[in-house]
Design an enzyme around this catalytic site. Structure first.
Site, PDB file in Angstrom:
ATOM      1  N   ARG A  82       0.844  -1.182  -0.014  1.00 16.98           N
ATOM      2  CA  ARG A  82      -0.136   0.016  -0.081  1.00 16.98           C
ATOM      3  C   ARG A  82       0.849   1.329  -0.099  1.00 16.98           C
ATOM      4  NH1 ARG A  82      -3.247  -0.444   5.136  1.00 16.98           N
ATOM      5  NH2 ARG A  82      -4.812  -1.784   3.902  1.00 16.98           N
ATOM      6  N   ARG A 152      -1.192   6.839   9.264  1.00 13.72           N
ATOM      7  CA  ARG A 152      -1.384   6.452   7.960  1.00 13.72           C
ATOM      8  C   ARG A 152      -1.519   7.351   7.155  1.00 13.72           C
ATOM      9  NH1 ARG A 152      -3.573   0.738   8.536  1.00 13.72           N
ATOM     10  NH2 ARG A 152      -2.726   0.054  10.128  1.00 13.72           N
ATOM     11  N   LYS A 214      -3.090   1.636  14.990  1.00 16.04           N
ATOM     12  CA  LYS A 214      -3.069   2.445  13.858  1.00 16.04           C
ATOM     13  C   LYS A 214      -3.804   3.772  14.135  1.00 16.04           C
ATOM     14  CE  LYS A 214      -5.546  -0.545  11.351  1.00 16.04           C
ATOM     15  NZ  LYS A 214      -6.447  -1.020  10.535  1.00 16.04           N
ATOM     16  N   LYS A 216      -5.340   7.563  12.136  1.00 15.62           N
ATOM     17  CA  LYS A 216      -5.723   8.102  10.792  1.00 15.62           C
ATOM     18  C   LYS A 216      -6.111   9.516  10.803  1.00 15.62           C
ATOM     19  CE  LYS A 216      -7.071   3.559   9.330  1.00 15.62           C
ATOM     20  NZ  LYS A 216      -8.275   2.476   8.806  1.00 15.62           N
ATOM     21  N   CYS A 434     -15.355  -3.388   0.457  1.00 14.31           N
ATOM     22  CA  CYS A 434     -14.055  -3.456   0.601  1.00 14.31           C
ATOM     23  C   CYS A 434     -13.278  -4.733   0.199  1.00 14.31           C
ATOM     24  CB  CYS A 434     -13.791  -3.998   2.379  1.00 14.31           C
ATOM     25  SG  CYS A 434     -14.196  -5.641   2.609  1.00 14.31           S
ATOM     26  N   CYS A 440      -7.687 -10.957   1.166  1.00 16.77           N
ATOM     27  CA  CYS A 440      -7.571 -10.478   2.664  1.00 16.77           C
ATOM     28  C   CYS A 440      -7.768 -11.672   3.616  1.00 16.77           C
ATOM     29  CB  CYS A 440      -9.001  -9.665   2.943  1.00 16.77           C
ATOM     30  SG  CYS A 440      -8.869  -9.024   4.612  1.00 16.77           S
ATOM     31  N   CYS A 480     -15.893  -8.028   7.003  1.00 11.32           N
ATOM     32  CA  CYS A 480     -15.809  -8.445   8.370  1.00 11.32           C
ATOM     33  C   CYS A 480     -15.975  -7.043   8.973  1.00 11.32           C
ATOM     34  CB  CYS A 480     -14.527  -9.033   8.694  1.00 11.32           C
ATOM     35  SG  CYS A 480     -13.005  -7.998   8.786  1.00 11.32           S
ATOM     36  N   CYS A 484     -13.317  -1.915   6.493  1.00 11.68           N
ATOM     37  CA  CYS A 484     -12.651  -1.019   5.634  1.00 11.68           C
ATOM     38  C   CYS A 484     -13.614  -0.601   4.606  1.00 11.68           C
ATOM     39  CB  CYS A 484     -11.619  -2.248   4.877  1.00 11.68           C
ATOM     40  SG  CYS A 484     -10.702  -3.093   6.218  1.00 11.68           S
TER      41      CYS A 484
HETATM   42 FE1  SRM Z   1      -8.619  -2.130   6.434  1.00 12.83          FE
HETATM   43  C1  SRM Z   1      -7.073  -4.638   8.070  1.00 12.83           C
HETATM   44  C2  SRM Z   1      -7.863  -3.529   3.499  1.00 12.83           C
HETATM   45  C3  SRM Z   1      -9.278   1.058   4.895  1.00 12.83           C
HETATM   46  C4  SRM Z   1     -10.099  -1.009   9.109  1.00 12.83           C
HETATM   47  N1  SRM Z   1      -7.542  -3.666   5.878  1.00 12.83           N
HETATM   48  C5  SRM Z   1      -7.066  -4.472   6.652  1.00 12.83           C
HETATM   49  C6  SRM Z   1      -6.194  -5.579   5.934  1.00 12.83           C
HETATM   50  C7  SRM Z   1      -4.757  -5.118   5.735  1.00 12.83           C
HETATM   51  C8  SRM Z   1      -6.168  -6.986   6.448  1.00 12.83           C
HETATM   52  C9  SRM Z   1      -5.140  -7.564   7.416  1.00 12.83           C
HETATM   53  O1  SRM Z   1      -4.839  -6.808   8.391  1.00 12.83           O
HETATM   54  O2  SRM Z   1      -4.329  -8.430   6.940  1.00 12.83           O
HETATM   55  C10 SRM Z   1      -6.970  -5.559   4.522  1.00 12.83           C
HETATM   56  C11 SRM Z   1      -6.149  -5.852   3.266  1.00 12.83           C
HETATM   57  C12 SRM Z   1      -7.041  -6.510   2.169  1.00 12.83           C
HETATM   58  C13 SRM Z   1      -6.432  -6.534   0.867  1.00 12.83           C
HETATM   59  O3  SRM Z   1      -6.331  -7.996   0.505  1.00 12.83           O
HETATM   60  O4  SRM Z   1      -6.112  -5.535   0.180  1.00 12.83           O
HETATM   61  C14 SRM Z   1      -7.564  -4.223   4.678  1.00 12.83           C
HETATM   62  N2  SRM Z   1      -8.509  -1.393   4.578  1.00 12.83           N
HETATM   63  C15 SRM Z   1      -8.068  -2.109   3.536  1.00 12.83           C
HETATM   64  C16 SRM Z   1      -8.705  -1.301   2.168  1.00 12.83           C
HETATM   65  C17 SRM Z   1      -7.637  -1.769   1.023  1.00 12.83           C
HETATM   66  C18 SRM Z   1     -10.214  -1.571   1.925  1.00 12.83           C
HETATM   67  C19 SRM Z   1     -10.516  -1.294   0.395  1.00 12.83           C
HETATM   68  O5  SRM Z   1     -11.443  -1.920  -0.017  1.00 12.83           O
HETATM   69  O6  SRM Z   1     -10.031  -0.214   0.048  1.00 12.83           O
HETATM   70  C20 SRM Z   1      -8.452   0.171   2.846  1.00 12.83           C
HETATM   71  C21 SRM Z   1      -6.972   0.369   2.599  1.00 12.83           C
HETATM   72  C22 SRM Z   1      -6.956   1.666   3.165  1.00 12.83           C
HETATM   73  C23 SRM Z   1      -5.583   2.396   3.121  1.00 12.83           C
HETATM   74  O7  SRM Z   1      -5.172   2.708   1.653  1.00 12.83           O
HETATM   75  O8  SRM Z   1      -5.089   2.764   3.947  1.00 12.83           O
HETATM   76  C24 SRM Z   1      -8.809  -0.096   4.080  1.00 12.83           C
HETATM   77  N3  SRM Z   1      -9.304  -0.218   7.161  1.00 12.83           N
HETATM   78  C25 SRM Z   1      -9.962   0.770   6.161  1.00 12.83           C
HETATM   79  C26 SRM Z   1     -10.830   1.542   6.552  1.00 12.83           C
HETATM   80  C27 SRM Z   1     -11.559   2.944   6.232  1.00 12.83           C
HETATM   81  C28 SRM Z   1     -10.975   4.065   6.179  1.00 12.83           C
HETATM   82  O9  SRM Z   1      -9.839   4.154   7.008  1.00 12.83           O
HETATM   83  O10 SRM Z   1     -11.456   4.857   5.785  1.00 12.83           O
HETATM   84  C29 SRM Z   1     -11.183   1.124   8.209  1.00 12.83           C
HETATM   85  C30 SRM Z   1     -12.120   1.410   9.197  1.00 12.83           C
HETATM   86  C31 SRM Z   1     -11.504   2.657   9.774  1.00 12.83           C
HETATM   87  C32 SRM Z   1     -11.017   2.434  11.013  1.00 12.83           C
HETATM   88  O11 SRM Z   1      -9.726   2.262  11.188  1.00 12.83           O
HETATM   89  O12 SRM Z   1     -11.592   2.462  12.059  1.00 12.83           O
HETATM   90  C33 SRM Z   1     -10.417  -0.185   8.051  1.00 12.83           C
HETATM   91  N4  SRM Z   1      -8.545  -2.472   8.366  1.00 12.83           N
HETATM   92  C34 SRM Z   1      -9.191  -2.045   9.303  1.00 12.83           C
HETATM   93  C35 SRM Z   1      -9.018  -2.786  10.622  1.00 12.83           C
HETATM   94  C36 SRM Z   1      -9.690  -2.536  11.856  1.00 12.83           C
HETATM   95  C37 SRM Z   1      -8.712  -1.604  12.784  1.00 12.83           C
HETATM   96  C38 SRM Z   1      -9.410  -1.433  14.255  1.00 12.83           C
HETATM   97  O13 SRM Z   1      -9.626  -0.274  14.651  1.00 12.83           O
HETATM   98  O14 SRM Z   1      -9.451  -2.359  14.710  1.00 12.83           O
HETATM   99  C39 SRM Z   1      -8.403  -3.960  10.206  1.00 12.83           C
HETATM  100  C40 SRM Z   1      -7.657  -5.056  11.096  1.00 12.83           C
HETATM  101  C41 SRM Z   1      -6.583  -4.555  12.078  1.00 12.83           C
HETATM  102  O15 SRM Z   1      -5.882  -3.456  11.961  1.00 12.83           O
HETATM  103  O16 SRM Z   1      -6.283  -5.430  12.987  1.00 12.83           O
HETATM  104  C42 SRM Z   1      -7.942  -3.566   9.028  1.00 12.83           C
HETATM  105 FE1  SF4 Z   2     -10.853  -7.724   4.943  1.00 10.19          FE
HETATM  106 FE2  SF4 Z   2     -12.360  -7.191   6.655  1.00 10.19          FE
HETATM  107 FE3  SF4 Z   2     -10.895  -5.048   5.772  1.00 10.19          FE
HETATM  108 FE4  SF4 Z   2     -12.838  -6.450   4.292  1.00 10.19          FE
HETATM  109  S1  SF4 Z   2     -13.361  -5.170   6.396  1.00 10.19           S
HETATM  110  S2  SF4 Z   2     -10.694  -5.788   3.768  1.00 10.19           S
HETATM  111  S3  SF4 Z   2     -12.538  -8.392   4.859  1.00 10.19           S
HETATM  112  S4  SF4 Z   2     -10.181  -6.636   7.016  1.00 10.19           S
END
Ligand code: SRM
Ligand code: SF4
Length: 571
Positions: A82, A152, A214, A216, A434, A440, A480, A484
């Site tokens: 990323r 981030r 993390k 943001k 997402c 993922c 999940c 995201c």
């Molecule tokens: Fe996310 C983890 C994809 C935006 C909350 N996110 C992941 C991972 C890396 C899975 C992992 O930990 O192994 C996913 C990878 C999937 C893949 O195969 O690409 C993933 N997140 C994404 C993306 C690519 C979704 C998308 O469809 O675009 C977004 C990439 C953002 C970026 O460029 O930095 C993405 N993730 C978000 C958002 C939305 C936002 O930030 O606007 C959230 C919710 C907002 C928040 O943070 O509260 C989000 N992602 C998470 C979480 C839960 C964090 C937490 O507070 O518990 C995880 C899991 C973790 O961190 O443990 C996670």
């Molecule tokens: Fe993966 Fe869950 Fe984030 Fe979707 S919401 S990309 S399933 S970690």
């Protein structure tokens, strides 16, 4: 009397992530050794976590995992990268280089635009990882701190019309990103073959153990809330005078993730702290980050984000600490209004006379599909484009700064490659998912692959109930509860539980300032469509003039409004 705050490291036994950060020698770990190990395509347990701070996640293709296990093969380990792209701005030259890398050196060949205004490569095998970083470095891109317990990629509203204000906001997004970056030389040493960046290994802002979780940040230009500020820990909402940026309203403590069955976790909106003038921006950013660094929970990662710190210590106590650390007093919030989140598709003319074309990219996935060579189309545009490209937080792409003379040429390429499709409905444009399967590792249900047909079904329901074509429901699917796809700010939000099982949430609003509430749990997509059908029927029959779906379901008592998440979300 001053309230006693328990420091984040005193809340219980430290989580294992704290140990590995402490032992990592400023994020180096033994990544270099792992890179040389040709026996496995993966990284060892600690490095598996540490590479995240360098912008990579170890993954494998879940579609073929069982088949490989049967053949006694290890999963096809690879990394997802990323990039760090504050405000999502990328030049055509950079685009062509990332296009080449994705095509030639990744398993899937795609470029994936994310919900945080950047791109991901999926499926990069170990032998190509260094090449990837060096390719990016040669075009002025890095992936530092796009994952891990750090600040981030900093988002910035994609507002191409008010060009000057957008430019200023974008510059601040870049400055904040740089200011909060880790200072360690680890990235340059490991990936750029020892080429030294001018940094030391002291981490004055992030600390030697980095953040508890993390973090943001956004810079927002109202009335557009396309970056969904309430998903973020720290938000700078632009306040302008005579079209020029003069300061920011600061909002702290948003976040969307939760864990099924754990009521101590919940999505939460950010709170208004107050107004600051421009010159205090970096000090305030550092003070919020260091307060969260010291007070955030380092024992339980599920309760470690700023939103939980605020709810634990109290909003006022957190705010006073930020004032103390920065030496800046917040002024009362200046009036501002957020009205919408959607991108403005098609051509727009900026006040500088330049033209901007916003392209809808379903799920942000740029790939050459049969009859729709989207990735080639963007590359063809990049070859002749003299402005820049901007990735939006809704996974779309803006061809920005087009002079009048190039408009037709660019439009033609876009049409020919399926990047402009007049049949795309507003409902599709306002739907998002997402990534989820197959890459993922945390996905419990499909999202990206599920969304296109699901939207077609919802389009049918809207038509059946005579909802006009220029209306839509903000619909988001997330595989999940990590959220995201930001379903926890949607009018209809689906959160994956198991294959073809989702929790259905209702009641977000158009502006993205309301968290939705659980309507039904663990139901199939067929059941969800039935529910949407009857809800839309009621909405069509009983709505007030121009009442949006998300507002209707609350006024009608179908779900209760979530006002204070900690109190209302699970009630
Ligand atoms: Fe996310 C983890 C994809 C935006 C909350 N996110 C992941 C991972 C890396 C899975 C992992 O930990 O192994 C996913 C990878 C999937 C893949 O195969 O690409 C993933 N997140 C994404 C993306 C690519 C979704 C998308 O469809 O675009 C977004 C990439 C953002 C970026 O460029 O930095 C993405 N993730 C978000 C958002 C939305 C936002 O930030 O606007 C959230 C919710 C907002 C928040 O943070 O509260 C989000 N992602 C998470 C979480 C839960 C964090 C937490 O507070 O518990 C995880 C899991 C973790 O961190 O443990 C996670
Ligand atoms: Fe993966 Fe869950 Fe984030 Fe979707 S919401 S990309 S399933 S970690």
């Amino acid at each position: 009397m001053e309230k006693q705050v328990v420091l984040g490291e005193e809340l219980g036994p430290l989580s294992d992530n704290e140990r590995l950060k402490r032992e990592s020698n400023f994020l180096r770990g033994t990544i270099t050794n792992d890179l040389k190990n040709e026996i496995t395509g993966g990284f060892d347990a600690d490095n598996f976590q540490l590479i995240r701070f360098h912008g990579m996640y170890q993954q494998d293709d879940r579609d073929i995992r069982n088949e490989r296990a049967k053949q006694k093969l290890e999963p096809l380990h690879n990394v997802m990268l990323r990039a760090r792209m504050p405000g999502g701005v990328i030049t055509p030259k950079q685009w062509l280089a990332i296009d080449k890398f994705a095509t030639e050196s990744s398993l899937y060949g795609s470029i994936r635009l994310t919900t945080r205004q950047t791109f991901q490569f999926h499926g990069v095998l170990k032998p190509n990882i260094k090449l990837m970083h060096q390719t990016l470095n040669s075009i002025g891109i890095d992936s530092i701190a796009t994952a891990g317990d750090v600040n981030r990629n900093v988002l910035c509203s994609s507002n191409p019309v008010e060009s000057e204000l957008h430019q200023q906001a974008y510059e601040w997004a870049t400055k904040i990103s740089e200011h909060l970056l880790p200072k360690t030389r680890a990235y340059a040493e490991i990936w750029l073959d020892g080429e030294k960046l001018e940094t030391t290994d002291e981490e004055p802002i992030l600390g030697s153990n980095y953040l508890p979780r993390k973090f943001k940040t956004t810079v927002v230009v109202p009335p557009d809330n396309d970056v969904d500020l309430h998903a973020n820990d720290l938000n700078f909402v632009a306040v302008a005078k005579d079209g020029k940026l003069v300061g920011f309203n600061v909002l702290v403590g948003g976040g969307l993730a939760m864990t099924h069955g754990d009521n101590s976790t919940y999505p939460r909106k950010a709170d208004e702290f107050g107004y600051i003038s421009l010159e205090n921006t970096l000090d305030i950013a550092a003070a919020v980050v260091t307060t969260q660094r010291d007070w955030g929970n380092r024992s339980n990662r599920k309760n470690a984000k700023t939103k939980y710190t605020l709810d634990r210590v109290g909003i006022d106590v957190f705010k006073q600490e930020v004032e103390k650390r920065s030496g800046v007093s917040f002024e009362p919030i200046k009036p501002y209004q957020l009205t919408n989140r959607g991108d403005k598709f098609g051509w727009l003319e900026g006040i500088d006379g330049k033209h901007h074309l916003t392209l809808f990219i379903e799920n942000g996935r740029l790939l050459d599909y049969p009859g729709k060579p989207l990735k080639t189309g963007v590359a063809e545009i990049a070859k002749i484009h003299t402005g820049d490209l901007r990735m939006t937080a809704n996974q779309n792409l803006i061809v920005a700064g087009v002079p009048l003379k190039d408009k037709q040429k660019i439009e033609k390429i876009a049409f020919e490659h399926g990047l402009l499709d007049p049949t795309t409905s507003k409902q599709r444009q306002d739907s998002m998912a997402c990534v989820a399967y197959p890459t993922c590792p945390l996905a419990m249900a499909e999202a990206e692959r599920f969304l296109p047909q699901f939207v077609t079904d919802v389009e049918g329901i809207l038509k059946k109930h005579s909802i006009s074509d220029d209306e839509s429901i903000i619909l988001r699917v997330t595989g999940c509860p990590n959220g995201c796809g930001r379903a926890m700010l949607a009018e209809i939000g689906l959160v994956g539980k198991a294959p073809d099982r989702y929790n259905l949430y209702l009641g977000g609003n158009k502006a993205g300032t309301r968290v939705p509430k659980l309507y039904k749990e663990n139901i199939s997509s067929a059941q969800i469509l039935q529910d949407i059908d009857s809800l839309v029927e009621r909405w069509a029959a009983e709505r007030l003039a121009d009442e949006a779906f998300g507002d209707f379901v609350i006024r009608d008592g179908i779900v209760k409004e979530v006002i204070v998440s900690k109190r209302d979300f699970h009630a």
